[in-house]
Design an enzyme around this catalytic site. Structure first.
Site: not given
Ligand SMILES: Cc1ncc(COP(=O)(O)O)c(C=O)c1O
Length: 402
Positions: A69, A122, A194, A219
């Site tokens: 881990r 988000y 983010d 992504k």
């Molecule tokens: C800007 C942004 N941050 C975080 C996430 C979350 O990613 P995950 O789907 O891997 O949890 C997304 C998902 O669409 C996103 O668009």
């Protein structure tokens, strides 16, 4: 500290030559094949138990790896590749992008603290703030993405963290990142961002004073719409708390997934360049369409965030949105149902194009939503943009006929 909590030494194969260009660093970063029998890619290590060589090593916890881990050559290869790309003191992995967001927030907030969160974040990030963080006694204030240095007026004595996301989810507002960072840092708050849209290839948060740079690796790092993972890259001052929280939460990322993300990084530069060009081509085409009242893409000179994007970012990815003149639900449904190359799916950043209806009207609280028509979010993939615009044209024709 128990044995399994001892942090292993980094297997970092840092590229010494800081002058290397980002594309070169991506190809050569994270792992050096010469260190493991000449195999150019890192081993995919499936492990929980790690055996000590001797009682002496066991009693003194003297081993490079002690617990699956904690770290394996596979997780370290990805962490080190991301740290090199981000210019970070260290990187931690989370099971999803949302997991990376929540890990980062939990690493710097405690009961009684106040968080400033951008209103255009988000949706599930917002949900985490409104539920779990609230339950733990952390208060969240949502701020206008255009606040800039005006964020000073929102800072409280207990404001411990400021969170940015630029451009904003679904509506793509740019933020004046240096202005916000300057205020937050003067206040002693941790700055989180983010940065999934630009990736550290087109914007480097840590170079702008951000402490925790978050990436939904699901992504563009992945690029193939088949793996969920998140990364948090930390500055020197934010790393100890991030590493401790990661350990306390017992987070683990599966080796095959980690390997796929590491693999994705090797082609990130060429994929993103194509997403940029294709995205701008489709966005420009949309500008000429009578059905469209606005195209939300910071790389377009007509976009209100263009100057900030041009000043701070070195490229654009394939995600943007456009507003339609008001239409009936039936006509809007006809548009989506007619598209054949664009799939209706949420998670973006893969090779394929996507279209969804965004609902900022349901999400925003700091700045009321006043636009009359629907917002359509597009992800432009690696297809030929001429085929994509033809598909959209067929969708618009069906919308008009409905
Ligand atoms: C800007 C942004 N941050 C975080 C996430 C979350 O990613 P995950 O789907 O891997 O949890 C997304 C998902 O669409 C996103 O668009």
């Amino acid at each position: 500290m128990s044995n399994d909590e001892k942090a292993p030494e980094s297997a970092r194969n840092a590229i010494a030559d800081a002058a290397l260009q980002p594309a070169t660093r991506l190809v050569h970063g994270g792992y050096d094949g010469k260190t493991w029998h000449g195999f150019v890619n890192p081993p995919v290590v499936h492990a929980s138990t790690v055996l000590f060589e001797s009682a002496d090593a066991h009693f003194h916890n003297r081993a490079r790896y002690t617990y699956g881990r904690q770290a394996t050559p596979t997780t370290e290869a990805l962490q080190d590749a991301v740290s090199e790309l981000e210019g970070a003191a260290g990187t931690k992995l989370a099971p999803s992008g949302l997991g990376a967001v929540t890990l980062a927030l939990l690493s710097c907030l405690s009961a009684g603290d106040h968080l400033l969160m951008v209103d255009t974040t988000y949706g599930p990030t917002r949900h985490f703030c409104d539920t779990l963080l609230a339950r733990l006694g952390v208060e969240t204030t949502y701020y206008d993405p255009h606040v800039g240095a005006g964020i000073a007026a929102l800072m409280r004595p207990n404001t411990k963290a400021v969170f940015l996301e630029a451009p904003g989810t679904a509506t793509f507002e740019m933020q004046d990142i240096p202005a916000i960072v300057a205020v937050a840092r003067a206040h002693g708050a941790t700055v989180l961002m983010d940065n999934t849209w630009a990736t550290p290839l087109y914007f480097k948060p840590l170079a702008f004073g951000v402490d925790l740079s978050i990436q939904a690796a699901t992504k563009y790092f992945c690029g193939h719409s088949d793996v969920l993972l998140g990364t948090v890259a930390a500055s020197e001052r934010a790393l100890p708390a991030l590493a401790a929280t990661h350990r306390q939460l017992g987070l683990h990322t599966a080796p095959d997934d980690v390997y796929q993300i590491y693999r994705g990084l090797k082609t990130l530069e060429v994929r993103l360049a194509r997403h940029h060009v294709n995205g701008v081509a489709v966005a420009e085409w949309l500008l000429s369409r009578p059905e469209v009242t606005r195209v939300r893409h910071p790389a377009l000179p007509s976009d209100p965030g263009h100057a900030l994007w041009k000043r701070d970012f070195s490229g654009a990815s394939g995600l943007f949105a456009f507003d339609l003149a008001p239409v009936s639900e039936t006509a809007l449904a006809a548009f989506f149902d007619t598209l054949t190359l664009f799939g209706m799916g949420y998670s973006w950043g893969g090779y394929e194009s996507l279209a969804i209806r965004a609902r900022p009207d349901l999400a925003r609280t700091a700045v009321p939503w006043t636009e009359a028509g629907p917002v359509v979010r597009l992800h432009i993939g690696l297809e030929d943009p001429r085929d994509l615009t033809a598909d959209l044209a067929r969708g618009f024709a069906a919308m008009a006929a409905a």
